[in-house]
Design a protein around this motif. Structure first.
Motif, PDB file in Angstrom:
ATOM      1  N   VAL A 108       0.837  -1.202   0.000  1.00 63.82           N
ATOM      2  CA  VAL A 108       0.000   0.000   0.000  1.00 63.82           C
ATOM      3  C   VAL A 108       0.867   1.245   0.000  1.00 63.82           C
ATOM      4  CG1 VAL A 108      -1.659   1.346   1.354  1.00 63.82           C
ATOM      5  CG2 VAL A 108      -1.966  -1.130   1.094  1.00 63.82           C
ATOM      6  N   ASN A 109       1.900   1.235   0.826  1.00 66.89           N
ATOM      7  CA  ASN A 109       2.784   2.399   0.894  1.00 66.89           C
ATOM      8  C   ASN A 109       3.547   2.601  -0.408  1.00 66.89           C
ATOM      9  OD1 ASN A 109       2.008   3.007   3.496  1.00 66.89           O
ATOM     10  ND2 ASN A 109       3.732   1.939   4.439  1.00 66.89           N
ATOM     11  N   ILE A 144       1.330   9.717  -0.958  1.00 65.73           N
ATOM     12  CA  ILE A 144       1.665   9.140   0.339  1.00 65.73           C
ATOM     13  C   ILE A 144       1.822  10.208   1.415  1.00 65.73           C
ATOM     14  CG2 ILE A 144       4.183   9.122  -0.039  1.00 65.73           C
ATOM     15  CD1 ILE A 144       4.155   6.326   1.344  1.00 65.73           C
ATOM     16  N   ASN A 145       2.234  11.421   1.028  1.00 71.52           N
ATOM     17  CA  ASN A 145       2.379  12.503   2.005  1.00 71.52           C
ATOM     18  C   ASN A 145       1.059  12.821   2.699  1.00 71.52           C
ATOM     19  OD1 ASN A 145       4.462  12.654  -0.059  1.00 71.52           O
ATOM     20  ND2 ASN A 145       5.143  14.542   0.928  1.00 71.52           N
ATOM     21  N   LEU A 146      -0.057  12.569   2.017  1.00 70.30           N
ATOM     22  CA  LEU A 146      -1.375  12.919   2.555  1.00 70.30           C
ATOM     23  C   LEU A 146      -1.888  11.901   3.566  1.00 70.30           C
ATOM     24  CD1 LEU A 146      -3.000  14.010  -0.817  1.00 70.30           C
ATOM     25  CD2 LEU A 146      -2.232  15.523   1.029  1.00 70.30           C
ATOM     26  N   LEU A 147      -1.272  10.727   3.615  1.00 70.06           N
ATOM     27  CA  LEU A 147      -1.716   9.689   4.541  1.00 70.06           C
ATOM     28  C   LEU A 147      -1.265  10.017   5.954  1.00 70.06           C
ATOM     29  CD1 LEU A 147      -0.944   6.484   2.418  1.00 70.06           C
ATOM     30  CD2 LEU A 147      -3.043   7.875   2.466  1.00 70.06           C
ATOM     31  N   ILE A 188       7.092   6.617   4.176  1.00 75.61           N
ATOM     32  CA  ILE A 188       7.908   6.933   2.999  1.00 75.61           C
ATOM     33  C   ILE A 188       9.296   6.326   3.132  1.00 75.61           C
ATOM     34  CG2 ILE A 188       8.897   8.795   1.617  1.00 75.61           C
ATOM     35  CD1 ILE A 188       6.588  10.583   2.652  1.00 75.61           C
ATOM     36  N   LYS A 189       9.659   5.522   2.171  1.00 75.73           N
ATOM     37  CA  LYS A 189      10.980   4.886   2.115  1.00 75.73           C
ATOM     38  C   LYS A 189      11.568   5.087   0.719  1.00 75.73           C
ATOM     39  CE  LYS A 189      10.314   3.093   6.248  1.00 75.73           C
ATOM     40  NZ  LYS A 189      11.049   3.565   7.434  1.00 75.73           N
ATOM     41  N   PRO A 190      12.766   5.628   0.634  1.00 79.75           N
ATOM     42  CA  PRO A 190      13.562   6.260   1.694  1.00 79.75           C
ATOM     43  C   PRO A 190      12.984   7.605   2.083  1.00 79.75           C
ATOM     44  CG  PRO A 190      14.648   6.546  -0.417  1.00 79.75           C
ATOM     45  CD  PRO A 190      13.461   5.654  -0.680  1.00 79.75           C
ATOM     46  N   ARG A 245       4.037  19.705   7.706  1.00 82.45           N
ATOM     47  CA  ARG A 245       5.334  20.040   7.124  1.00 82.45           C
ATOM     48  C   ARG A 245       5.857  18.946   6.193  1.00 82.45           C
ATOM     49  NH1 ARG A 245       7.526  24.647   8.721  1.00 82.45           N
ATOM     50  NH2 ARG A 245       9.671  24.002   8.225  1.00 82.45           N
ATOM     51  N   TYR A 246       5.101  17.878   6.045  1.00 80.28           N
ATOM     52  CA  TYR A 246       5.353  16.896   4.998  1.00 80.28           C
ATOM     53  C   TYR A 246       4.519  17.205   3.761  1.00 80.28           C
ATOM     54  CZ  TYR A 246       8.436  13.395   7.061  1.00 80.28           C
ATOM     55  OH  TYR A 246       9.541  12.743   7.551  1.00 80.28           O
TER      56      TYR A 246
END
Length: 353
Positions: A138-139, A148-151, A158-160, A218-219
């Protein structure tokens, strides 16, 4: 770009070089045990006090502490350049007629082309080193979709970690084309839109800190409001500033002091992207010609360097267990990252998306 503008094409590339060096060095230095932590996603006066103590009583770790504490400020420099570049390309150039969906699709493909090979290699190296991927399907899907920033808790997903910037840029492309794009004839919209963006993002973060959501904000695009708006405004009301190299150097030094001073107050810290952008622009203006070509070349590698450096970091960070080892492996990390960025640029030139 014309001669009457603040930044020409070469100077923009030099700014990219300054910003990427700051970011790449920070992303290694701040994970070395004992280094001063930064105020990036949250504000802590204790970190600022530690940095001040390190400056007052310098030792061998001073440079690592400076890179750790200040290096993340390469991000607002890139955000400023993004706003500046979008105006020059789509409002002053030949791209003004592009529609919303073609615009978003174009920039998504550009980011995806950068992200996808690096993400695949990172996951493969992670599995080789740890035996697990340290993420979920999912990620990964959300990261490829750049949402993904909105999750919730994106810092855990988040990787990396540095790849959070892809999702942020996608948000800014959408916001710019939907809300901030302005024809030269739209005089009110040209200045009011950026000012409203900066104000909304600033106020939202002030409110957010009281409800425990500042870290998440801030993400996302909130962190970009001030420097991105500054880039839009400078590009729209551009003019060349005539000053001596020594005056530019003095401006850069003063702006650096203001940037650090802003870390002693929460409200000022939220707007600290302004003095750091001024410091970076003035520094580029102050540099003698001997530095221009190398920095222009490095600026051309900035996107690729951003993608590959977390992979190199993962392989070398475990060996940086002290100050001496920190400097040694930081140097090795930088050299390998640049070489891989060159190879990555060659690879991307062969890939068609």
């Amino acid at each position: 770009m014309q001669d009457n503008q603040l930044l020409n094409k070469a100077e923009c590339s030099m700014l990219k070089a300054v910003a990427i060096v700051m970011i790449v060095c920070h992303n290694f230095a701040h994970l070395i045990k004992g280094m001063v932590s930064e105020n990036e996603y949250s504000f802590d006066i204790f970190r600022t006090s530690r940095m001040w103590h390190s400056i007052l009583e310098p030792d061998a770790s001073l440079l690592l502490n400076v890179l750790s504490f200040f290096g993340h400020y390469g991000v607002p420099v890139f955000l400023f350049l993004s706003g500046y570049g979008l105006v020059k390309k789509y409002e002053c150039g030949n791209g003004a007629g592009i529609g919303v969906l073609p615009f978003v699709a174009k920039h998504y493909k550009k980011l995806l082309k950068l992200l996808l090979p690096g993400l695949v290699v990172f996951l493969a190296v992670t599995y080789w080193k740890y035996g697990i991927f340290k993420t979920t399907k999912v990620n990964v899907a959300a990261q490829v979709a750049m949402v993904i920033n909105l999750l919730s808790e994106p810092w855990m997903r988040i990787k990396p970690g540095p790849y959070w910037f892809f999702g942020l840029m996608m948000q800014l492309y959408v916001i710019y084309r939907l809300l901030l794009f302005a024809q030269p004839t739209a005089r009110l919209r040209r200045w009011l839109g950026p000012l409203l963006l900066a104000l909304v993002c600033h106020v939202a973060q002030v409110v957010g800190v009281n409800y425990g959501v500042l870290y998440w904000m801030r993400y996302n695009f909130f962190v970009a409001g001030v420097p991105f708006a500054l880039g839009l405004l400078v590009a729209r009301y551009d003019c060349r500033v005539a000053a001596s190299r020594w005056l530019w150097l003095a401006v850069s030094a003063l702006a650096c002091v203001v940037t650090f001073a802003s870390n002693f107050r929460f409200q000022l810290w939220l707007a600290s992207g302004i003095p750091v952008v001024i410091a970076a622009v003035a520094l580029v203006k102050a540099l003698p010609p001997v530095f221009h070509k190398p920095l222009v070349w490095l600026g051309g590698l900035s996107a690729m360097l951003f993608v590959v450096h977390p992979i190199v970091r993962m392989l070398l960070l475990d060996y940086a267990n002290g100050v001496a080892e920190g400097y040694l492996f930081l140097s090795i990390y930088l050299a390998i990252s640049v070489l891989l960025a060159i190879a990555y640029r060659w690879l991307l030139a062969k890939v068609k998306i």
